[in-house]
Scaffold this motif. Sequence first.
Motif, PDB file in Angstrom:
ATOM      1  N   PRO A 124       0.830  -1.497   0.002  1.00 31.19           N
ATOM      2  CA  PRO A 124       0.000   0.043  -0.122  1.00 31.19           C
ATOM      3  C   PRO A 124       1.070   1.135  -0.026  1.00 31.19           C
ATOM      4  O   PRO A 124       1.943   1.197   0.464  1.00 31.19           O
ATOM      5  CB  PRO A 124      -0.784  -0.169   1.338  1.00 31.19           C
ATOM      6  N   ILE A 125       0.410   2.315  -0.632  1.00 28.84           N
ATOM      7  CA  ILE A 125       0.912   3.702  -0.554  1.00 28.84           C
ATOM      8  C   ILE A 125      -0.083   4.565  -0.019  1.00 28.84           C
ATOM      9  O   ILE A 125       0.358   5.991  -0.193  1.00 28.84           O
ATOM     10  CB  ILE A 125       1.648   4.050  -1.985  1.00 28.84           C
ATOM     11  N   GLN A 127      -0.659   5.998   2.716  1.00 23.62           N
ATOM     12  CA  GLN A 127      -0.001   6.996   3.549  1.00 23.62           C
ATOM     13  C   GLN A 127       0.945   8.068   2.777  1.00 23.62           C
ATOM     14  O   GLN A 127       1.366   9.220   3.085  1.00 23.62           O
ATOM     15  CB  GLN A 127       0.708   6.374   4.720  1.00 23.62           C
ATOM     16  N   HIS A 128       1.748   7.375   1.821  1.00 26.62           N
ATOM     17  CA  HIS A 128       2.357   8.487   0.873  1.00 26.62           C
ATOM     18  C   HIS A 128       1.357   9.438   0.162  1.00 26.62           C
ATOM     19  O   HIS A 128       1.665  10.652   0.190  1.00 26.62           O
ATOM     20  CB  HIS A 128       3.026   7.735  -0.071  1.00 26.62           C
ATOM     21  N   ALA A 169       6.860   5.934   3.450  1.00 28.09           N
ATOM     22  CA  ALA A 169       6.095   7.138   3.496  1.00 28.09           C
ATOM     23  C   ALA A 169       6.972   8.135   4.184  1.00 28.09           C
ATOM     24  O   ALA A 169       7.004   9.265   3.508  1.00 28.09           O
ATOM     25  CB  ALA A 169       4.789   6.929   3.984  1.00 28.09           C
ATOM     26  N   ASP A 308      13.038  -7.181   8.473  1.00 25.04           N
ATOM     27  CA  ASP A 308      13.935  -7.955   7.346  1.00 25.04           C
ATOM     28  C   ASP A 308      15.062  -8.852   7.972  1.00 25.04           C
ATOM     29  O   ASP A 308      15.704  -9.550   7.020  1.00 25.04           O
ATOM     30  CB  ASP A 308      14.712  -6.597   6.652  1.00 25.04           C
ATOM     31  N   VAL A 330       5.108  -6.450  11.548  1.00 27.64           N
ATOM     32  CA  VAL A 330       4.956  -5.391  10.509  1.00 27.64           C
ATOM     33  C   VAL A 330       4.153  -5.713   9.308  1.00 27.64           C
ATOM     34  O   VAL A 330       3.222  -5.021   8.676  1.00 27.64           O
ATOM     35  CB  VAL A 330       6.386  -5.010  10.002  1.00 27.64           C
ATOM     36  N   ARG A 334       4.424 -12.960   5.705  1.00 27.02           N
ATOM     37  CA  ARG A 334       5.875 -12.768   5.590  1.00 27.02           C
ATOM     38  C   ARG A 334       6.417 -14.498   6.163  1.00 27.02           C
ATOM     39  O   ARG A 334       7.720 -14.419   6.782  1.00 27.02           O
ATOM     40  CB  ARG A 334       6.664 -11.713   6.114  1.00 27.02           C
TER      41      ARG A 334
END
Length: 434
Positions: A124-125, A127-128, A169, A308, A330, A334
């Motif tokens: 998702p973007i 928030q950007h 973001a 990560d 997060v 994953r």
Amino acid sequence: MYKYIIKGGKPLYGEVEISGAKNAAVAIIPAALLVDGVCRIENIPQISDVTMLLNILKRMGASIRTVDRHTMDIDCSGVTSTNADFDMMRRIRASYYLIGALLGRFGSATVAMPGGCNFGGVRPIDQHVKGFEAMGATVDVRNGLVVAKAPEGGLRGSEIYLDVVSVGATINLMLAAVFAQGTTVIENVAKEPHIVDVANFLNSMGADIRGAGTNVIKVRGVKRLQGGFYSIIPDQIEAGTYMAAVAGTGGRLLIKNVIPKHMNCISGKLEEMGVTIEEGEDCLLVKRDRPLRRTNVKTQPYPGFPTDMQPQLSTILCLAQGTSIVTEGVWENRYKYVDELLKMGANVRVDGRIAIIEGVEQLTGAPLKAYDLRAGAAMVIAGLCASGVTEIEGVEYIERGYEEIIEKLRRVGADIEAVDIREPDDEKDIERIG
Ligand code: UD1
């Protein structure tokens, strides 16, 4: 196209030199678009995500000169295009930083939606977008394109509160705000070391960004950035990956070119597991000479344990005594790589964001697939720890983020090689992409 073949079971001894941080480099290279003049950037990792971004900038009209293996002169003064709708954009997550950089410099951007590793669906973007809109831009996301336009008179400083702590973001809004009129205040930002590095890069070229590394970043708009020098920080996750590798195989590795403070969240967990870590000024000596112990871990934004590093840590927990619980805080999905570990005899049960890992005595070599960058690194660690032969396909994911992983591992005693599995027809595809 390569696959890796690993003959596992050998402890690692020696020294590993850590490269520049991927996540900083992939933001600093697009940030160079904001600079009027030559940026000399040192400690750039030689990885495929970086090559791809440099190619994207070149296509847009930037001049890029290689000074040495890890140093480039990037001059974006000649860039006039605000359009980055390239096929290669769709392959890397960091391509979205071009939105903030182009919007900041030219007041408009047309950029392909980002690709990169997918942990269950599209990244998702929102928030950007929310932040760009707060600065007065209009943003349209459709047909795989993001089209952003600043208002008449340019972006305006604004107060933005991020609903989720997002690295992407935070950086993208910082980039857009560099030339915005007045002050932009971004709250609930991410605090990762690479965010501080991007802010330091921009400030060293003349930006006015304060608070990077805390919860609130304030950007006072300036008129112009000018060229200069910058050296990228060492890669926290690459260092963590080698630490996890020696924790898994046993042995003793001197991890050079690190910022030990950035490693605390990872070092602490490994110490709980019985690994000995001695800290130098810019290095860590990591030893494991007794059985690994279980632990629990939850991934969180920095300074929490990084998402990560979740696949690499979970992999070595498969060999720890007792039951460990891993919580992915997060990303929703994953754990795809866990199926690969099961093929090696691991005992892991996944329930939503939680993985319950019962330690086993041994993993055994198997044919595996790398599903994404860090999962791929975890497969390499699994292969190094396992008895017998492990073959890993999909290693192009690994090479997106690990410079010379084969060479670095071989130098410390690993039996790993990359075998070319290209069919003659694949050559044509590779030429077309380049
Ligand atoms: C995240 C990690 C980063 C890691 C990278 C690649 C965190 C905070 N970020 O960064 O350390 O290097 O993955 O694995 O640990 N989100 C939204 N809307 C947005 C942006 C993000 O809902 O507009 C959500 C994401 O779905 C995710 C979380 O916020 O659950 C963190 O995303 P973000 O930090 O932006 O992702 P990356 O920048 O890729």
